[in-house]
Every structure is written in C-alpha cells, then in structure tokens.
Scaffold this active site. Structure first.
Site, PDB file in Angstrom:
ATOM      1  N   ASP A   1       0.821  -1.211   0.000  1.00  0.00           N
ATOM      2  CA  ASP A   1       0.000   0.000   0.000  1.00  0.00           C
ATOM      3  C   ASP A   1       0.855   1.262   0.000  1.00  0.00           C
ATOM      4  O   ASP A   1       2.014   1.253   0.434  1.00  0.00           O
ATOM      5  CB  ASP A   1      -0.885   0.039   1.248  1.00  0.00           C
ATOM      6  CG  ASP A   1      -2.073  -0.898   1.175  1.00  0.00           C
ATOM      7  OD1 ASP A   1      -2.142  -1.715   0.236  1.00  0.00           O
ATOM      8  OD2 ASP A   1      -2.924  -0.829   2.077  1.00  0.00           O
TER       9      ASP A   1
ATOM     10  N   HIS B   1       3.848  -2.339   3.062  1.00  0.00           N
ATOM     11  CA  HIS B   1       3.874  -0.976   2.526  1.00  0.00           C
ATOM     12  C   HIS B   1       5.181  -0.723   1.771  1.00  0.00           C
ATOM     13  O   HIS B   1       6.248  -1.099   2.252  1.00  0.00           O
ATOM     14  CB  HIS B   1       3.725   0.046   3.649  1.00  0.00           C
ATOM     15  CG  HIS B   1       2.413  -0.043   4.365  1.00  0.00           C
ATOM     16  ND1 HIS B   1       2.150  -1.007   5.331  1.00  0.00           N
ATOM     17  CD2 HIS B   1       1.264   0.676   4.244  1.00  0.00           C
ATOM     18  CE1 HIS B   1       0.908  -0.867   5.773  1.00  0.00           C
ATOM     19  NE2 HIS B   1       0.355   0.152   5.131  1.00  0.00           N
TER      20      HIS B   1
END
Length: 242
Positions: free
Chosen positions: A54, A200
């Site tokens: 993400d 991430h």
C-alpha cells in the site's frame, strides 16, 4: 417538547445514517472475515499467498521493493494512491512493466468516517483513471485507506467495476520500531494458504524509513512461503476474481 422531540429525531436519523455508512466496515471483525466476507477479506487459493503493498508509488522506496521482489522472483499487487502516482507516473508504469499488478488505494490516504458519497465517487474515479492512464493497465482491485470500506466507498468501487479487497495478515511495518525480524515475526502466523498479506512500499503515511524493514523482511517471508509449499504472488492469481 416539540423542539426536543424534533431534535431527538434528528439525532436518531444522524446516528442511523452514520451506522449505515460504516456498516461495511464490519468485515474488519475477525469472525466476519473468516465466514461471511472471506473474499473481501482476501482469502483465496489455499496454495497461494497474495502479496500486497500500500501507499506508493514512492521514488524514495518503491524501487528498492521492486528490486527485492525481482531478486526473489516474486510478483505482487500494489495499491497505489492517486496523489503519489501523479507525482511519480513513470514509477507506476515501471512496476507494471516489471510484472506487478497496479490497484487502487484512493486519491488521498485519509479516513472516511462521515458520509460523503459524491466526494467518494469523484476521488475514487480520479484514482482509477490515473492508474489506467499512467500505469497503462486498468485496475481490478480497490483497498480503502485504513481498511475501512464505508458504504459510500463500497458503492463507488462497485460502480467503477473495482473489487474491494482488504487483508488477512500484516507485518506492522509502518511503525518506527519495525525491523525486518519484527515484520516477519508479526506476519508469520498469518502466512497460511489463501492469505493476503498487507505490507507498505512507502512511508508517506508511516514512520520515516519504515519501508526498509519491509524490504529486509521480504526474503524471510518468501522463504517461509517456500517451506510451506505456498506460492506468493499478486491478487490476480489468488482465485478471488469477479
């Protein structure tokens, strides 16, 4: 009395609207994820583990994640923020050219606690169009910021032909104290058949430099998958399509 009664009805209506707005977020509850909302949670092929990232693309960190994945021979799904992609369009196109999957994480990374259906649709459409135009690939998947799929966001995603997918495991790689070992140890119990792992590739909404722990954990995660007989890869190979 009439004024008080009217005020009471107004409060009740507002509370009802807020409850309806946040109802889809029940998928974050573990029991709901495992039973009624398995696909939305990210449960898929029992021989596969979906690897997802993400908050990118980020020129300070995403290239290191891409290089680490190349070294491991692993592909992944990247949930991109439109505002980040707008600043680094070539990086978005590069990750697709290197065999990864581009997905939508919204335009901005902010919680949507209150109903804003018009804004939800405008921003999600803008983000989806950015992924299509700048990455050269039409997105299939959507993950709301903070994993909160409100009614407005869910309806907007459906209207745009996007499939909402959250995650079943994470590495808590966004914290200032994260290390490669801590990310792996946190993720390890969830590295099971059919899982979707959240990581991430940017620290734009996380502790500065936390992405380095993610890069360091990737070989450990990939090795664990191999020992379990799992194939890590993108959501397109996870068996939870439309």
């Amino acid at each position: 009395m009439v004024v008080l009664r009217a005020a009471g009805w107004a409060c009740a209506a507002a509370a009802g609207a807020e409850l309806l707005h946040l109802a889809p977020a029940a998928v974050r509850v573990a029991g709901v994820r495992r039973t009624a909302a398995r696909r939305t949670a990210g449960y898929g092929d029992p021989g596969h583990l979906a690897l997802t990232f993400d908050d990118g693309p980020d020129p300070r960190s995403t290239p290191y994640v891409l290089d680490a994945l190349d070294a491991l021979g692993v592909r992944a799904t990247f949930f991109l923020l439109g505002s980040m992609l707008e600043r680094s369009p070539l990086l978005g196109r590069e990750l697709v050219a290197r065999g990864h999957e581009a997905a939508v994480h919204g335009w901005y990374h902010r919680p949507q606690w209150y109903p804003t259906p018009g804004r939800d649709l405008r921003e999600l459409r803008r983000a989806a169009e950015a992924v299509t135009d700048l990455c050269g690939a039409r997105p299939t998947w959507y993950r709301p910021p903070y994993g909160v799929p409100t009614t407005g966001l869910a309806l907007a995603a459906h209207r745009l032909g996007l499939r909402t997918v959250l995650w079943t495991a994470w590495g808590r790689d966004w914290t200032a104290s994260a290390t490669a070992t801590s990310v792996y140890r946190t993720a390890r119990p969830g590295l099971t058949g059919g899982a979707t792992l959240l990581l991430h590739d940017s620290d734009c909404t996380s502790a500065t430099g936390s992405w380095r722990a993610t890069v360091g954990a990737l070989p450990l995660i990939a090795d664990r998958c191999r020992r379990l007989g799992l194939t890590p890869g993108p959501l397109r190979d996870h068996g939870i399509g439309h």
